[in-house]
Structure formats: C-alpha cells, structure tokens
Write an enzyme that holds these catalytic residues in place. Structure first.
Site: not given
Ligand code: PPY
Length: 502
Positions: A243, A271, A360
């Site tokens: 991230y 995403d 995701h």
C-alpha cells in the site's frame, strides 16, 4: 538501554493515567505514554481511550504488527514494564451466551478428514469465527454483487476436454515471476491475519513453505514483516504487497527493506485510492457502540476495522509514480487491481513485469467485473493491439477473486493467466483449524489439479490453452434461468450431526 534499569509499574499506578490529557496503556507487558499520540492514531483516539490506564494487548494485537508501537512512539514514551503480579488474574470469562455457543461450535468442528472442498472451510468459519473477524474477512463492498460475481463468472466458462491423451503423469508446477511454484496459484495478500487465529499470517508462511507455493506478504499484516520473512524455510520465495503511503519516505523504506530481505516481487495495490464500504464490517462495529445509541447520544457511525486504519494510503498515486518505483528497486513490479484492457496495455508499455486483474475480492467498487472476465478482454486487446499472446515472457497476467476450485484455476490458465491469487479460502481454513487447515486446503487443491488435468487431457500447464475452454458467455452478466437453478442446490453444505444439534 545498556546500563539503565527498566522501570517496573504496578497495574494500580498505570490505572491512574486514564484520561485524554494523561493516557498510559499496557501492550505486551510494556507500559507506554500515548497521550501525545492520541490525535495521530490512524484509527482515532476513541479506541485508545477505551483502554486508557489498562491493558490493550487483546485489542491491539490483530490490528497492528508487534513493532508498530515501538517504531511509532518516541523512546521517552516507552515508560517501562508492568509488574505482572499486580495484574489481577482474570479468568477467561465467557461474556455472553453467544460466545458460549461459539466456543461449543469450535469444539464440535468436523474433523479435517470430513472436509472435501474449499467451500467447506467457509461454511465452518462462519460458524466458529469471532463475529468481528468473520465480518471483516467476509465483508465486501456495498451490496456484495461483485463479490458474488467473482465466483459466478467461472460458472460461465465450460471445458472442451481432449480424449485419448496419455495422462498417467501430470505436472501442474509452474514459475511465477521466475520463482518455482508447485501449483499455479499464490497465496494473495490479506490484512489483519491475527483476527482469525493467534499465529496470524505465520500460518500461511509455514503452509506455503511446506507445499511449495508462494505467499504474498501484506503491508497490513498482523505479524511483523520480519517475522514473516524469518518464518519462511530457506530458499522459500515470497512476494510483498504494497500500500503506497502518503509519506514516500515510508514507502521507500518498506520497498527497500523488502528487497534487502530477498522478496522476489513487489505487488503495488492500485485499486484502493479510498477504501470501499464494507457494510458488514461497519455494522459490526456500530453495534458495539449500541450503549451510546440507547443513551440517546449522537453516535458517529463507525467506519469498520479496515476504513479506520486506511487513512495512510495515498490517493494521489498515479502512472507517473511507476518510474519512481523503478528508480528505488530492482524487484519486478506488478500492478495489483487492474480492471480494464486499456490499463493493462498501459502497464505493459510502462515496463512493469505483470498485472493482477482483480477487483480486490469484491471489496472496493461494487459492479466492478470479475478478474476472469477482465482477463478475456485483456488477452484479446493484446492480441489485436500488440500482436502478443499469453503466456508472454517478461509480462505476466494474474487473476484473483472467487477462486474456489482447481477447475477455476485451470480456466484462468487456459485463457492466458500465469497464475491466480487465492485469499479468503486460506483465511477461513486457518481461522477454523490453524495451519493444519491450510495444509488440508493444499492437499485438496493438489488432488483437484491432478484429477482435472487428467480429465482435460493435459499433462502440463503448457498444454492448457484457449482451445480447451468455451468462454463464449463470459461477458453475459445476466443469465435468465429458471428459479430452480441446479447450482444453487448443488453444493451440499457440510452436515455435521454434532454441529446441527447445537
Ligand atoms: C482490505 O480490507 O480489503 C484490505 O485491503 C486491507 C486494508 C485494511 C485496512 C486498511 C486498508 C486496507
């Protein structure tokens, strides 16, 4: 700390520091002054204040890696240790009938030998997991349409098996980013591993090593990154999911630490500029605050476990950043969360090593298409616009979301994927049975691969191409069928007499 003596506090002493202006907490037997940190806590100050003057370990553990507090809090706020003899021995009190019921169901779990497929783990996890953990792992965005579609999309692809092929020996091993894998999937990154089991993601590390598959370590693991790398067997390859932090120095440190520790591929999540609404997770937390509602107070609707800690993610991440990533690491870069052919081609042109076609796990945008459907679009676009067929050396396609059977994986391989990511089924397996659960899931998948490759008439993954499937209906999102659809009753949930009695 050499030379200095560690200060030891009694529980009563710590208990006096229990306010917003003077807040101490105990974590893992250590005493910390977190007063100045309250407003900076990504999950908000309210949750820390709930534990002001008390031991916060149980709440802290699943949500944070063990070193989160020691690295984020200045040394002078590490006050000392707690005198264990002063802490009341609180017997594990079963707080509610619901918890009593859950513990009885844990006791009555079916034996692992009764588990036949990955769906079984999900059915059992729902019964035996702590409600909050189930809510976080199973939740998906909005109406969870994409979450359901992820698996349903595989139902629209059918096989065209070959006959009279010598399939005495079948080999379903492969390489992913040049790393050997015994089966064509990897364990994809999922956060907060200790919500489901005290060993958290280490269960996955150990099981991955044992079965020769690759684990992708998440940025938001409950275990520390070093624990998960140290927990791997010698030579066991691991990937890292990133991230991107708003503070690029932190991002750079994470990436370079990963590279130094031998991580073989960097999967950058693209995403999640903002986290989706997982209402099951949000409602769970909201219900915890029920007392406030009764008192008539204005209740700030809780955002759920995930949203509460997501504020560090950089929403300004964009295509220009790819060059920066290339400048700070030599690891192969993969974009995780690509959802359209145009972006897959852009990623190829930007020189990354691959893309994960993914929504995701249905947790971000509801009505985003399934990875397997996107794969069909991407492969067609590459053929038409770049004259490229898959698998293609130097640029790999992966798919994740909704994979529950080896047949799902084989469909993705046939359509051009190098491998698929599997997430929730392994979480459910270890939340219900610890590492043995994952070991069993691996055996189930291995058996399914062997049988289905034989039935398909393929002796190696190289022989599995688009001619072995009919994906003509993949883009058909609404299929009018009679109400008594066979597949809805096809799966017979695991029937354990003992469970049903409870
Ligand atoms: C998810 O829950 O889908 C995640 O990817 C993990 C996560 C958890 C908390 C903040 C941001 C992302």
């Amino acid at each position: 700390m050499s030379g200095s003596t560690v200060k030891v506090f009694s529980a009563a002493e710590v208990a006096q520091h229990n306010s917003k202006s003077d807040c101490w907490i105990i974590v893992h037997g250590k005493v910390y002054d977190v007063t100045d940190f309250l407003d900076d806590h990504p999950g908000g100050s309210k949750i820390i204040l709930k534990y002001a003057g008390k031991d916060a370990t149980t709440e802290y553990e699943p949500i944070h890696p063990p070193d989160a507090i020691t690295t984020n809090l200045p040394k002078e706020k590490h006050l000392g240790e707690i005198d264990a003899s002063t802490v009341e021995k609180v017997l594990k009190i079963v707080s509610s009938d619901a918890e009593k019921g859950r513990l009885a169901r844990v006791e009555a779990r079916p034996h692992l030998s009764e588990i036949l497929n990955l769906h079984d783990f999900e059915a059992i996890a729902k019964l035996v997991m702590v409600e909050k953990a189930w809510a976080y792992y199973s939740s998906a965005a909005d109406d969870e349409i994409t979450n359901r579609e992820n698996h349903m999309a595989y139902h629209r692809i059918w096989f065209r098996p070959k006959i009279l092929v010598d399939v005495e020996k079948v080999d379903f091993s492969t390489t992913i980013l040049g790393q050997k894998s015994s089966m064509p999937f990897y364990i994809t990154a999922t956060a907060l591993g200790k919500l489901g089991h005290p060993d958290g993601e280490l269960n996955l590390t150990r099981a991955a090593g044992k079965s020769g598959v690759i684990q992708m370590i998440p940025t938001l693991s409950s275990c520390s990154f070093d624990e998960l790398v140290d927990g791997a067997a010698p030579g066991q390859p691991q990937f890292y999911q990133l991230y991107v932090n708003k503070d690029r120095n932190i991002t750079k440190k994470l990436v370079q630490r990963a590279e130094q520790r031998g991580i073989k591929g960097l999967f950058i999540t693209v995403d999640a500029p903002q986290l989706g609404r997982r209402e099951k997770d949000m409602r769970q937390k909201f219900e915890d605050d029920g007392a406030d509602v009764q008192k008539g107070n204005r209740v700030e609707r809780n955002q759920g476990a995930a949203r509460a800690i997501s504020s560090f993610i950089d929403p300004s991440l964009n295509w220009k950043d790819i060059e920066w990533f290339k400048s700070i690491t030599k690891m192969p870069l993969v974009l995780k969360g690509v959802q359209r052919a145009e972006d897959a081609i852009k990623a190829y042109d930007a020189g990354v090593a691959g893309v994960v076609l993914s929504n995701h796990g249905g947790r971000q945008m509801d009505f985003a298409r399934s990875g397997i459907e996107i794969l069909c679009e991407v492969v067609k676009a590459f053929r038409e616009q770049r004259n490229i067929c898959f698998p293609h050396p130097g640029f790999e396609l992966y798919v994740d979301g909704g994979v529950r059977r080896a047949t799902d994986v084989l469909k993705a391989i046939a359509l051009g994927a190098t491998a698929v990511g599997i997430g929730r089924p392994f979480l459910y397996a270890y939340s219900s049975y610890g590492q043995e659960g994952i070991d069993k899931a691996m055996v189930i998948l291995r058996d399914e691969f062997e049988m289905n490759m034989r039935l398909l008439g393929a002796t190696s993954l190289k022989e599995i191409g688009p001619e072995l499937v009919d994906a003509g209906s993949i883009h058909q999102h609404v299929v009018p069928v009679p109400g008594d659809r066979l597949f809805e009753t096809n799966y017979e949930g695991i029937q354990s007499a003992r469970l049903l009695e409870l």
